[in-house]
Scaffold this active site. Structure first.
Site, PDB file in Angstrom:
ATOM      1  N   PHE A 171      -1.580 -20.398  -8.991  1.00 45.68           N
ATOM      2  CA  PHE A 171      -1.488 -19.688  -7.711  1.00 45.68           C
ATOM      3  C   PHE A 171      -2.879 -20.009  -7.123  1.00 45.68           C
ATOM      4  CE2 PHE A 171      -2.691 -16.603  -4.762  1.00 45.68           C
ATOM      5  CZ  PHE A 171      -1.690 -16.676  -3.703  1.00 45.68           C
ATOM      6  N   LYS A 220     -13.052 -18.611 -11.801  1.00 43.39           N
ATOM      7  CA  LYS A 220     -13.223 -17.237 -11.630  1.00 43.39           C
ATOM      8  C   LYS A 220     -13.683 -16.701 -12.771  1.00 43.39           C
ATOM      9  CE  LYS A 220     -10.740 -13.365  -9.834  1.00 43.39           C
ATOM     10  NZ  LYS A 220      -9.475 -12.816  -9.057  1.00 43.39           N
ATOM     11  N   MET A 264     -10.406 -37.729  26.653  1.00 39.51           N
ATOM     12  CA  MET A 264     -10.705 -39.126  26.401  1.00 39.51           C
ATOM     13  C   MET A 264      -9.646 -39.987  25.994  1.00 39.51           C
ATOM     14  SD  MET A 264     -13.336 -40.891  25.992  1.00 39.51           S
ATOM     15  CE  MET A 264     -15.166 -40.352  25.730  1.00 39.51           C
TER      16      MET A 264
END
Lengths: 573, 180
Positions: free
Chosen positions: A115, A165, A480
């Site tokens: 995930f 992590k 532009m």
């Protein structure tokens, strides 16, 4: 410090050791341990909670460009990290020192499509100076140190540190006794004496020499040296888009900006010059036009800290690899004083016979608001009040700002150049405002770019930032692109017509002051009111809608080949 | 376009090969062969690449922008030993087997596997010689082939040693320009 710490605390500690005072980011699953630890470091460095990771990245860039220090942004894995890709690419193209820290899924599931897992080191490989995937807590102190070192030295640039992590959550006693082992990374700072003498010889013999100053002069802090060198040699100075402010435009030797929307006399001077010394510019195609026709008579000296820039786009006779400041000092030492020549007078004559700032500002005698009215008023105000930074976005308004404001100080003009990132200005201003709390940070942007990142107004309000004033040059077009469609595609306005909200009311909804200006008479009072308001202001300047930026070099053409003004009515239209 | 043989030494850090390959792709450099492996110095990998380019100097300079790259040398015009290996599985029958064996011997190649209907030949030599061998053997029917790409080493006392670049931080710039 012999206590065990988490990887996340070590990351915080590393930031403190690098002298970081502010970081910009958004938390999320894979970076949560870092945010947990950061809570204990809230007295040591400030965290600005942005509304979008792209905003966090540009804010870090704005901070870096305003100060010359490393900007730091933080995001979680997956979408958080991919949202940083645009600012990282922007920093890569403009050599902005940036450290991007991203959380990554646990090392146990890396490679398993977990995930919010994205291979961000793979994605950013071609747009970073270097990047790391850190899976072990023991590597954190070293990698953080190396990342800041690489981002800020040599040719600066973005470095991404992706930390899993579990590495953030692990605990260890950090080892801060770090010796960087970078045998393959030794930027050359001191220019080679032989080449410097060769450059001096070329310049001494030149009849029509030119100096082109780029971003490298500003990043090296070499504006004083540039001035001394120019004054000693009487050589006219061109400043590129990112070189604006490297040399004061009101200096008698300043001739202005070159390139696609540079001034005619500047491009003509380039085409005529016999020696061109480019200091800290990379001969971008927006500067050179068709490279094979660029400066056909010039013997080119190129000073750059990155050897790979030399000879990449433009043939170079004298390459000097080094830091702009040190090279300029050496050039000053070696170069005999030289009298200004008829060459300068010739350039001034060219200037007088072609469109330049003042003619450009001449306006039709109506009360219809032209974009140039805003620039004329802003230029006056900035000169009077001083103490400003101007952040521009990308498009017509950006070129007008580059052309019409009299740039005089380094780092006073901050824009997205190489990458041309619309949406850069508002978040970059947030970073610059934090870096320079005592200055007025003007944003000039189009209605298109403003709508890409204006959510950062919420960040500005939440952080109590009061020194940002935003001028939207609102023409209701992606201007532009519309200009190119008008000039080169027979006015097929394919998907450039752009609506927007009432920007003043949008500003009020965010809790900042909003104003709308639709007439010439309204411009100065609005700017005055913006200064008087103690807080962020958004001014919606509703300008004449189909105004073009001139002069202009059509893409792929020689810079000697400029469209100087609006062509007379197209017979086929 | 001229073919150049480059020898590069780089720190063996994660992703270094990807970085180099990704660089060639995005800069549009046409790589004919690329071989990488350990060098004599622990932690230093050695790469030989053959690149077809007018702008070989840009290839070299862009390689130097990679933090891990220590040294890149263009050995095209140097006296160098260049070698390539090919494993070729050739179709054979009882009637032509001896002919293949003879050819193999003529080329100083080695037969490393023999089966009823095929032979695997290990051919090592200069890239030209390997090509000649392949051309000669092709009429017999090549079932499979794997060529390693080129490896190169300059002859004589001159070296490209990894140990010249690691732990030598004081020696000024290592991987900087070809100019200075």
């Amino acid at each position: 410090m012999s206590e065990k710490m988490t990887g996340a605390h070590i990351m915080c500690e590393a930031l403190v050791r690098e002298g970081v005072e502010v970081i910009f980011g958004i938390p999320g699953g894979a970076i949560m341990p870092f945010y947990y630890a950061m809570y204990e470091y809230r007295d040591k460095f400030r965290h600005i909670l942005c509304r979008h990771e792209q905003g966090a990245g540009h804010a870090a860039e704005g901070y870096a460009r305003a100060t010359g220090r490393v900007g730091v942004c933080v995001a979680t894995s997956g979408p958080g990290a991919t949202n940083l890709v645009t600012p990282i690419a922007d920093a890569w193209m403009d050599s902005t020192p940036l450290v991007a820290i991203t959380g990554q899924v646990s090392s146990l599931v890396v490679g398993k499509d977990a995930f919010q897992e994205t291979d961000i080191t793979g994605i950013t490989m071609p747009i970073t100076k270097h990047n790391y995937l850190v899976k072990r807590i023991d590597d954190i102190p070293y990698v953080m140190k190396e990342a800041f070192y690489l981002a800020s030295t040599g040719r600066p640039g973005p470095v991404l540190v992706d930390i899993t992590k579990d590495a953030q959550q692990a605990r260890t006693v950090p080892n801060w006794d770090i010796k960087l082992a970078l045998p393959g990374y030794k930027p050359t700072l001191q220019g080679n004496r032989k080449q410097i003498r060769a450059a001096v010889e070329l310049l001494t013999g030149a009849q029509k020499p030119l100096i082109m100053a780029g971003n490298g002069v500003i990043m090296a802090g070499a504006t004083e040296e540039l001035r001394t060198f120019a004054e000693r040699t009487g050589i006219p100075v061109i400043t590129t888009l990112h070189g604006l402010g490297a040399f004061p435009e009101d200096h008698p030797l300043s001739i202005g900006m070159p390139g696609m929307h540079g001034w005619v006399h500047v491009n003509r001077a380039i085409q005529e010059c016999d020696v061109l010394i480019n200091i800290g510019g990379r001969f971008d195609d927006r500067v050179t036009g068709k490279a094979s026709t660029f400066a056909p008579n010039a013997r080119v000296i190129h000073v750059d800290i990155d050897p790979s820039e030399i000879g990449k786009n433009v043939r170079t006779e004298v390459p000097i690899v080094g830091d702009a400041k040190l090279v300029l000092q050496a050039l000053i030492e070696e170069m005999p004083p030289r009298e200004a020549t008829a060459w300068m007078q010739h350039i001034r004559q060219l200037q007088a016979t072609h469109q330049h700032k003042q003619q450009y500002l001449n306006r039709p005698d109506t009360n219809q608001l032209m974009p140039h009215d805003v620039y004329a008023a802003l230029n006056r105000t900035l000169k009077e009040r001083g103490n400003y930074r101007v952040i521009t976005d990308v498009g017509q308004h950006q070129m007008w700002a580059a052309q019409l404001i009299d740039w005089s100080r380094p780092r006073s003009h901050i824009t997205s150049g190489g990458s041309g990132t619309m949406g850069f200005a508002v978040p970059a201003a947030l970073g610059a405002a934090i870096a320079c709390p005592d200055e007025t940070i003007w944003v000039i942007c189009g209605d298109g770019g403003f709508q890409m990142t204006n959510q950062e107004l919420a960040t500005i309000v939440q952080e109590g930032i009061t020194n940002i004033k935003i001028a939207i040059i609102n023409n209701g077009y992606l201007g532009m692109v519309r200009q190119w469609q008008e000039l080169f595609e027979d006015r097929r306005y394919s998907h450039t017509l752009l609506s927007g909200p009432d920007f003043a009311r949008l500003a009020e909804a965010y809790g900042v002051c909003g104003m709308t200006v639709e007439t010439v008479d309204g411009v100065e009072p609005a700017i005055e009111a913006a200064y008087n308001h103690k807080g962020t202001v958004v001014i919606d300047f509703r300008v004449e809608r189909e105004v073009n930026v001139f002069p202009m070099v059509p893409q792929g053409k020689s810079i000697g080949d400029m469209i100087e003004q609006q062509p007379t009515a197209n017979p086929t239209a | 376009m001229k073919k150049h043989t480059l020898v590069a030494l780089m720190q063996d850090r994660p992703g270094v090969l990807t970085r180099a390959v990704s660089l060639f792709r995005r800069r549009g450099f046409n790589i004919e062969s690329l071989t990488v492996g350990h060098s004599e110095t622990p932690g230093i990998s050695r790469m030989t690449l053959v690149v077809e380019s007018e702008a070989v100097e840009q290839v070299v300079k862009q390689l130097y922008r990679l933090i891990e790259v220590l040294k890149v040398s263009d050995v095209t015009d140097d006296p160098a030993v260049e070698r390539e290996m090919a494993l070729v599985k050739v179709h054979c029958t009882n009637t032509n087997r001896s002919e293949i064996v003879t050819l193999t011997q003529l080329f100083d190649a080695k037969i490393v596997d023999v089966a009823n209907t095929s032979i695997i030949v290990e051919m090592t030599g200069s890239p030209n010689k390997v090509q000649n061998f392949v051309d000669v053997i092709r009429p017999f029917g090549i079932k499979e082939m794997m060529r390693t790409g080129r490896v190169a080493m300059v002859r004589g006392a001159r070296t490209h040693q990894g140990s010249d670049y690691v732990g030598a931080e004081e020696n000024g710039h290592v991987a900087a320009s070809t100019w200075n």
